[in-house]
Design a protein around this motif. Structure first.
Motif, PDB file in Angstrom:
ATOM      1  N   PRO A   2       0.827  -1.202   0.000  1.00  0.00           N
ATOM      2  CA  PRO A   2       0.000   0.000   0.000  1.00  0.00           C
ATOM      3  C   PRO A   2       0.866   1.258   0.000  1.00  0.00           C
ATOM      4  CG  PRO A   2      -0.735  -1.543   1.675  1.00  0.00           C
ATOM      5  CD  PRO A   2       0.558  -2.053   1.148  1.00  0.00           C
ATOM      6  N   TYR A   3       0.329   2.325  -0.570  1.00  0.00           N
ATOM      7  CA  TYR A   3       1.034   3.605  -0.667  1.00  0.00           C
ATOM      8  C   TYR A   3       0.021   4.711  -0.442  1.00  0.00           C
ATOM      9  CZ  TYR A   3       3.372   7.560  -2.897  1.00  0.00           C
ATOM     10  OH  TYR A   3       3.926   8.780  -3.155  1.00  0.00           O
ATOM     11  N   ARG A   4       0.390   5.697   0.386  1.00  0.00           N
ATOM     12  CA  ARG A   4      -0.514   6.817   0.655  1.00  0.00           C
ATOM     13  C   ARG A   4       0.254   8.119   0.663  1.00  0.00           C
ATOM     14  NH1 ARG A   4      -4.394   5.905   5.673  1.00  0.00           N
ATOM     15  NH2 ARG A   4      -5.223   7.828   4.789  1.00  0.00           N
ATOM     16  N   THR A   5      -0.438   9.192   0.352  1.00  0.00           N
ATOM     17  CA  THR A   5       0.100  10.538   0.541  1.00  0.00           C
ATOM     18  C   THR A   5      -0.893  11.292   1.412  1.00  0.00           C
ATOM     19  OG1 THR A   5      -0.950  11.416  -1.458  1.00  0.00           O
ATOM     20  CG2 THR A   5       1.294  10.570  -1.687  1.00  0.00           C
ATOM     21  N   TRP A  14       3.426  14.329   2.907  1.00  0.00           N
ATOM     22  CA  TRP A  14       4.165  13.113   3.215  1.00  0.00           C
ATOM     23  C   TRP A  14       3.725  11.981   2.302  1.00  0.00           C
ATOM     24  CZ3 TRP A  14       8.035  12.790   6.799  1.00  0.00           C
ATOM     25  CH2 TRP A  14       8.141  13.834   7.724  1.00  0.00           C
ATOM     26  N   GLN A  15       4.651  11.132   1.968  1.00  0.00           N
ATOM     27  CA  GLN A  15       4.363   9.871   1.298  1.00  0.00           C
ATOM     28  C   GLN A  15       4.587   8.777   2.328  1.00  0.00           C
ATOM     29  OE1 GLN A  15       6.802   9.429  -2.206  1.00  0.00           O
ATOM     30  NE2 GLN A  15       6.685  11.603  -2.623  1.00  0.00           N
ATOM     31  N   ALA A  16       3.763   7.759   2.330  1.00  0.00           N
ATOM     32  CA  ALA A  16       3.894   6.660   3.287  1.00  0.00           C
ATOM     33  C   ALA A  16       3.730   5.337   2.563  1.00  0.00           C
ATOM     34  CB  ALA A  16       2.848   6.797   4.392  1.00  0.00           C
ATOM     35  N   ARG A  78      10.906   6.374   9.907  1.00  0.00           N
ATOM     36  CA  ARG A  78      10.389   5.014   9.841  1.00  0.00           C
ATOM     37  C   ARG A  78       9.803   4.601  11.177  1.00  0.00           C
ATOM     38  NH1 ARG A  78      15.956   1.682   8.940  1.00  0.00           N
ATOM     39  NH2 ARG A  78      16.848   3.707   8.903  1.00  0.00           N
ATOM     40  N   LEU A  79       8.770   3.788  11.092  1.00  0.00           N
ATOM     41  CA  LEU A  79       8.020   3.364  12.269  1.00  0.00           C
ATOM     42  C   LEU A  79       7.881   1.846  12.255  1.00  0.00           C
ATOM     43  CD1 LEU A  79       6.218   4.183  14.721  1.00  0.00           C
ATOM     44  CD2 LEU A  79       4.299   4.221  13.112  1.00  0.00           C
ATOM     45  N   SER A  80       8.237   1.242  13.380  1.00  0.00           N
ATOM     46  CA  SER A  80       8.081  -0.199  13.525  1.00  0.00           C
ATOM     47  C   SER A  80       7.629  -0.482  14.945  1.00  0.00           C
ATOM     48  CB  SER A  80       9.403  -0.902  13.237  1.00  0.00           C
ATOM     49  OG  SER A  80       9.235  -2.298  13.276  1.00  0.00           O
ATOM     50  N   PRO A  81       6.707  -1.387  15.112  1.00  0.00           N
ATOM     51  CA  PRO A  81       6.040  -2.205  14.114  1.00  0.00           C
ATOM     52  C   PRO A  81       5.030  -1.401  13.301  1.00  0.00           C
ATOM     53  CG  PRO A  81       5.121  -2.644  16.278  1.00  0.00           C
ATOM     54  CD  PRO A  81       6.273  -1.699  16.479  1.00  0.00           C
ATOM     55  N   ILE A  82       4.629  -1.958  12.183  1.00  0.00           N
ATOM     56  CA  ILE A  82       3.682  -1.297  11.283  1.00  0.00           C
ATOM     57  C   ILE A  82       2.294  -1.313  11.927  1.00  0.00           C
ATOM     58  CG2 ILE A  82       2.587  -1.369   9.010  1.00  0.00           C
ATOM     59  CD1 ILE A  82       5.116  -2.879   8.026  1.00  0.00           C
ATOM     60  N   PRO A  83       1.663  -0.142  12.104  1.00  0.00           N
ATOM     61  CA  PRO A  83       0.300  -0.121  12.650  1.00  0.00           C
ATOM     62  C   PRO A  83      -0.663  -0.841  11.695  1.00  0.00           C
ATOM     63  CG  PRO A  83       1.287   2.074  12.691  1.00  0.00           C
ATOM     64  CD  PRO A  83       2.191   1.204  11.882  1.00  0.00           C
ATOM     65  N   THR A  88      -5.734   2.463   6.018  1.00  0.00           N
ATOM     66  CA  THR A  88      -7.118   2.913   5.939  1.00  0.00           C
ATOM     67  C   THR A  88      -7.481   4.005   6.942  1.00  0.00           C
ATOM     68  OG1 THR A  88      -7.791   1.138   7.438  1.00  0.00           O
ATOM     69  CG2 THR A  88      -7.935   0.686   5.066  1.00  0.00           C
ATOM     70  N   CYS A  89      -6.577   4.319   7.862  1.00  0.00           N
ATOM     71  CA  CYS A  89      -6.896   5.306   8.903  1.00  0.00           C
ATOM     72  C   CYS A  89      -6.951   6.723   8.326  1.00  0.00           C
ATOM     73  CB  CYS A  89      -5.863   5.242  10.038  1.00  0.00           C
ATOM     74  SG  CYS A  89      -4.212   5.787   9.561  1.00  0.00           S
ATOM     75  N   GLY A  90      -7.450   7.662   9.111  1.00  0.00           N
ATOM     76  CA  GLY A  90      -7.540   9.052   8.688  1.00  0.00           C
ATOM     77  C   GLY A  90      -6.188   9.753   8.729  1.00  0.00           C
TER      78      GLY A  90
END
Length: 119
Positions: A2-5, A14-16, A78-83, A88-90
């Protein structure tokens, strides 16, 4: 993957995206290649050092199961662990995730020094 901005409350875009390593497959392929092309015993002492062992070491610990990448063009985190809800969150939740994510420093430069105010 998945990819989000999203745009945070300061106006930063931000790109995630998530990174989920698959070391098992990669390690078995590397091992097979090394065995097939191993030099004779007399030449092993002259062979070049192995490359890539540091990358494998970096994937141990909290990043072994993957991480969430954030990139604003000016800053990477970077964030770990992945939520589990990140795809799909806001945008408010994504902004909270990016705030709690660890800044990724340049090689040889600590993250604290990289983001410090100039003197």
């Amino acid at each position: 993957m998945p990819y989000r901005t999203f745009v945070d409350t300061t106006g930063t875009e931000w790109q995630a995206w998530d990174i989920i390593p698959q070391l098992g497959e990669r390690r078995s392929a590397i091992t097979d290649r090394r065995v097939a092309s191993a030099p004779p015993a007399a030449d092993r002492r002259k062979s070049v050092r192995r490359v890539g062992t540091a990358k494998r070491a970096n994937l141990r610990g909290i990043y072994a199961q993957g991480w969430l990448c954030f990139d604003s063009g000016q800053e990477k985190r970077r964030l770990s662990p992945i939520p589990s809800d990140w795809a799909t969150c806001g945008e408010e939740a994504l902004e909270a995730y990016v705030r709690s994510a660890e800044p990724v420093g340049l090689r040889g430069v600590s993250a604290a020094r990289r983001y410090a105010e100039p003197r």
